[in-house]
Write an enzyme that holds these catalytic residues in place. Sequence first.
Site, short mmCIF file in Angstrom:
data_model
loop_
_atom_site.label_atom_id
_atom_site.label_comp_id
_atom_site.label_asym_id
_atom_site.label_seq_id
_atom_site.Cartn_x
_atom_site.Cartn_y
_atom_site.Cartn_z
N ASP A 1 1.31 -1.10 -0.58
CA ASP A 1 0.41 0.16 -0.36
C ASP A 1 0.78 1.85 0.23
OD1 ASP A 1 -3.19 1.77 0.99
OD2 ASP A 1 -1.14 2.20 1.63
N TYR B 1 3.19 9.95 0.66
CA TYR B 1 4.16 9.24 1.69
C TYR B 1 5.39 9.77 0.99
CZ TYR B 1 0.06 6.46 3.53
OH TYR B 1 -0.64 5.90 3.63
N LYS C 1 -2.20 6.19 -3.73
CA LYS C 1 -3.37 7.14 -3.75
C LYS C 1 -2.90 7.81 -4.22
CE LYS C 1 -3.81 4.77 1.00
NZ LYS C 1 -2.34 4.66 1.26
N HIS D 1 -7.57 9.70 -1.79
CA HIS D 1 -6.87 9.33 -0.52
C HIS D 1 -7.63 9.54 0.06
CE1 HIS D 1 -2.30 8.93 1.77
NE2 HIS D 1 -3.36 8.89 2.51
N1 LIG Z 1 -5.03 6.17 4.35
C1 LIG Z 1 -4.52 6.42 5.73
O1 LIG Z 1 -4.74 7.71 5.82
C2 LIG Z 1 -3.67 5.90 6.19
C3 LIG Z 1 -2.98 6.34 7.35
C4 LIG Z 1 -2.25 5.37 7.88
C5 LIG Z 1 -1.74 4.86 7.95
N2 LIG Z 1 -2.54 4.08 6.38
C6 LIG Z 1 -1.61 2.84 5.71
O2 LIG Z 1 -1.85 1.86 6.31
C7 LIG Z 1 -0.40 1.54 7.00
C8 LIG Z 1 -0.33 0.92 8.47
O3 LIG Z 1 -0.65 2.19 9.14
P1 LIG Z 1 0.02 1.93 10.37
O4 LIG Z 1 1.76 2.24 10.19
O5 LIG Z 1 -0.57 2.28 11.70
O6 LIG Z 1 0.08 0.38 11.16
P2 LIG Z 1 -0.16 -0.91 12.58
O7 LIG Z 1 0.62 -2.03 12.41
O8 LIG Z 1 -1.14 -0.70 13.34
O9 LIG Z 1 1.19 0.29 13.30
C9 LIG Z 1 2.71 0.11 13.49
C10 LIG Z 1 2.84 0.49 13.97
O10 LIG Z 1 3.23 -0.46 15.15
C11 LIG Z 1 4.45 -0.54 15.47
N3 LIG Z 1 4.66 -2.30 15.14
C12 LIG Z 1 4.58 -3.02 13.93
N4 LIG Z 1 4.67 -3.99 13.71
C13 LIG Z 1 4.31 -4.31 15.56
C14 LIG Z 1 5.07 -5.74 16.32
N5 LIG Z 1 5.17 -6.88 15.42
N6 LIG Z 1 4.66 -5.34 17.64
C15 LIG Z 1 4.97 -4.08 18.42
N7 LIG Z 1 4.55 -3.31 17.72
C16 LIG Z 1 4.32 -3.53 16.14
C17 LIG Z 1 5.75 0.20 14.69
O11 LIG Z 1 6.46 0.34 15.71
P3 LIG Z 1 8.30 0.28 14.87
O12 LIG Z 1 7.86 1.46 13.92
O13 LIG Z 1 8.44 0.77 16.37
O14 LIG Z 1 8.66 -1.21 14.12
C18 LIG Z 1 4.73 1.29 14.00
O15 LIG Z 1 5.07 1.93 15.53
C19 LIG Z 1 0.45 2.53 6.43
O16 LIG Z 1 2.05 2.69 6.41
C20 LIG Z 1 -0.40 2.92 5.23
O17 LIG Z 1 0.05 2.39 4.40
C21 LIG Z 1 -3.40 4.86 5.87
#
Ligand SMILES: NC(=O)c1ccc[n+]([C@@H]2O[C@H](COP(=O)([O-])OP(=O)(O)OC[C@H]3O[C@@H](n4cnc5c(N)ncnc54)[C@H](OP(=O)(O)O)[C@@H]3O)[C@@H](O)[C@H]2O)c1
Length: 312
Positions: free
Chosen positions: A52, A57, A86, A119
Amino acid sequence: MTGSSDLRTMRMPLNHGGGHIPALGFGTLIPDPAVTITATRDALEAGFRHFDCAERYLNEREVGEALQAGLAAGGLAREDIFVTTKLWNCNHRPERVEAAFEASLERLRINYLDLYLIHTPFAFQPGDEHDPRDEHGNVLYDDGVALPDTWKAMEALVDQGRCRAIGLSDIGLDQLLPIYESARIKPAVVQVEAHPYLPETELLEFCKAKGIVLLAFAPLGHGIRPGPIDDPVTKAVAARIGKTPAQVLLAWAVQRGTALLTTPKSAARARENFNISSLPEDAFEEINRIPTRQRLNQVVKTGIPGFIPRGK
Ligand SMILES: NC(=O)c1ccc[n+]([C@@H]2O[C@H](COP(=O)([O-])OP(=O)(O)OC[C@H]3O[C@@H](n4cnc5c(N)ncnc54)[C@H](OP(=O)(O)O)[C@@H]3O)[C@@H](O)[C@H]2O)c1
C-alpha cells in the site's frame, strides 16, 4: 475469500473484475527513505504480496526500487504482487487525475496498478503543493470540485485498463453512500482506520453487503501507547494461545472479514506480522468484546494526514 483458510495467503475478490486482494497488506507510510527500502524488501521476503503506497508518502520511488530488486531476487513477477497507491488531495480536479496517476506509476516503476484510491474525500487547492496553507496556517480547501467528479476520472482509468480497481479512503458511510449510489463503477475497496478500539462495524456490514473490501489501517493502533496492542485482553489472549499481541490483532482483523495494512520496519517484525493464524472462537469473541472506543487518526475529519511530516 479464496486462497485457503491460511490467513497468510487469504485473498478477497474485488468487484468489477478487479481480481483478488491479499488480505494481509504491507503499508509504506515510512518517513525515512532508507528504512522504506529495507522494510519493503523485508516484507516481500517475509511473504507479503500486497503493498500500500501513496503519492503523499513521498517515497514511491524507494518502494519501486525495493520492489523491483526484491521481485528479481525472489524470482517473482509483477503479477505476483498487488500494488495500491493513492491520489492526493491537491489532485482532485478531474483534469489532474490521470497525470497524478501516471506520475505515481513512473515513480513506482510499474505499468499498471492493482488499486487506485482517492486518499481522502477532501479536495485541497489544486497544484503541486501537497499541503497548501494560507498565511495563518489554515489548509486551503478547493470548493471547485465535487467528489463524484473525481470519481468519474478514476472510472476512466479503469476503462483505459490502467488500473484494475478503484476505491476510497478516510471516508465515512455518509460520504460513501452517495458515491456508491451514483458510481458507474462501484468502489472496490474502502480503506479506513479500524482496530478493536474502532471496529467500524456499521461500515463493515455495509461493505460486506455490497461486495466492497474494507481495508483496515492501523490494525495495531499506529504504534500509539496505550492502545489496542497493549490492551490487557489482547495481551491475555496472546499469552494464552502462544502468539504475540500483534499477531492476535492482525488475525482478528482478517477473521472478521477485513483486509489490513501493517507496517513492520524490521525483518523480524515482518516475519512476526506475516506469521498469523486463526484465533480460537472464544479468543476472537474476547477481542470483539473489548469495550474501549478510540479514534487515533483525525485525517477523516480534515483531510490533513496525522502521521506525515509537513511539506511538499
Ligand atoms: N489512508 C490513510 O489515511 C492511512 C493513514 C495511516 C496509515 N495508512 C496505511 O496503513 C499502513 C499501516 O498503518 P500503521 O503504520 O498505523 O500500522 P500499524 O501496523 O497499526 O502500526 C505501525 C506501528 O506498530 C508498530 N509495530 C509493527 N509491528 C509490530 C509488532 N509486531 N509488535 C509491536 N509493534 C509493532 C510499529 O512500531 P515500529 O515503528 O517500532 O516498528 C509502528 O509504530 C500505513 O503504512 C499506510 O500504508 C493509511
